[in-house]
Write an enzyme that holds these catalytic residues in place. Structure first.
Site, PDB file in Angstrom:
ATOM      1  CG  ASN A  47      36.920  -5.116  73.362  1.00  0.00           C
ATOM      2  OD1 ASN A  47      37.208  -4.438  74.345  1.00  0.00           O
ATOM      3  ND2 ASN A  47      36.697  -6.414  73.446  1.00  0.00           N
ATOM      4  CB  CYS A  58      38.859  -4.890  67.096  1.00  0.00           C
ATOM      5  SG  CYS A  58      38.675  -6.647  66.777  1.00  0.00           S
ATOM      6  CD  GLU A  60      43.223  -3.875  67.569  1.00  0.00           C
ATOM      7  OE1 GLU A  60      42.021  -4.015  67.882  1.00  0.00           O
ATOM      8  OE2 GLU A  60      44.093  -4.712  67.823  1.00  0.00           O
ATOM      9  CB  CYS A  91      42.363  -9.848  65.276  1.00  0.00           C
ATOM     10  SG  CYS A  91      41.387  -8.536  64.522  1.00  0.00           S
ATOM     11  CB  CYS A  94      42.951  -5.066  64.151  1.00  0.00           C
ATOM     12  SG  CYS A  94      41.195  -4.921  64.554  1.00  0.00           S
TER      13      CYS A  94
HETATM   14  N1  THU Z   1      39.590  -7.930  70.041  1.00  0.00           N
HETATM   15  C1  THU Z   1      40.078  -6.670  69.872  1.00  0.00           C
HETATM   16  O1  THU Z   1      39.474  -5.698  70.343  1.00  0.00           O
HETATM   17  N2  THU Z   1      41.213  -6.501  69.167  1.00  0.00           N
HETATM   18  C2  THU Z   1      41.970  -7.528  68.667  1.00  0.00           C
HETATM   19  O2  THU Z   1      42.922  -7.284  67.937  1.00  0.00           O
HETATM   20  C3  THU Z   1      41.636  -8.898  69.054  1.00  0.00           C
HETATM   21  C4  THU Z   1      40.221  -9.108  69.493  1.00  0.00           C
HETATM   22  C5  THU Z   1      38.330  -8.100  70.775  1.00  0.00           C
HETATM   23  C6  THU Z   1      37.147  -8.416  69.904  1.00  0.00           C
HETATM   24  C7  THU Z   1      36.210  -9.105  70.885  1.00  0.00           C
HETATM   25  O3  THU Z   1      35.439  -8.101  71.533  1.00  0.00           O
HETATM   26  C8  THU Z   1      37.135  -9.744  71.898  1.00  0.00           C
HETATM   27  O4  THU Z   1      38.418  -9.172  71.693  1.00  0.00           O
HETATM   28  C9  THU Z   1      37.234 -11.253  71.753  1.00  0.00           C
HETATM   29  O5  THU Z   1      37.536 -11.617  70.450  1.00  0.00           O
END
Ligand code: THU
Length: 134
Positions: A47, A58, A60, A91, A94
């Site tokens: 991320n 994210c 992903e 999430c 994603c």
């Molecule tokens: N995050 C991801 O990188 N992928 C996900 O599927 C869930 C959330 C990151 C986004 C943000 O930088 C941190 O987690 C907190 O939400």
């Protein structure tokens, strides 16, 4: 089942390694994701946040970028970890990203064990729906 053999340990290690590159100064929640492509490549992403919190990328997002930058193709298996190296569920947004590039039978390591993409995003809207309109 995916058409390639999945080395889940290798995917876990790649996800943890990716997580070490995260830029998450705002949430302090680093994430790493890794995937196996149908043709046997391991790709990964972390991320990347920015001062406009809602525009966070994210892990992903970086992963699908790398998918395309490294030759494209489809995702056979996926593994995501948090800063402690624990399995993290993708999430909602994603899940849609991963769905777009899924290989038939794509598997994800989840907090409840291995699941298919269709289990993680049931009744999905996808590219097939757009084909119906043409
Ligand atoms: N995050 C991801 O990188 N992928 C996900 O599927 C869930 C959330 C990151 C986004 C943000 O930088 C941190 O987690 C907190 O939400």
């Amino acid at each position: 089942m995916p058409t390639v053999d999945v080395d889940w340990d290798a995917l876990e290690q790649a996800a943890k390694q990716a997580m070490e590159n995260a830029y998450a100064p705002y949430s302090k929640f680093p994430v790493g994701a890794a995937a196996l492509t149908e043709d046997g490549r391991i790709i990964s992403g972390c991320n990347v946040e920015n001062a406009s919190y809602g525009l966070t990328l994210c892990a992903e997002c970086a992963l699908v970028g790398q998918l395309h930058m490294s030759g494209g193709g489809r995702l056979a298996a996926f593994y995501c970890v948090d800063g402690q190296g624990n399995i993290l569920m993708p999430c909602g947004r994603c899940r849609q990203l991963l769905y777009e590039f899924r290989a038939p039978g794509m598997q994800l390591m989840t907090t409840q064990g291995i699941k298919t993409m269709d289990q993680v995003l049931p009744d999905a809207f996808g590219p097939e729906n757009l084909e119906e309109t043409t």
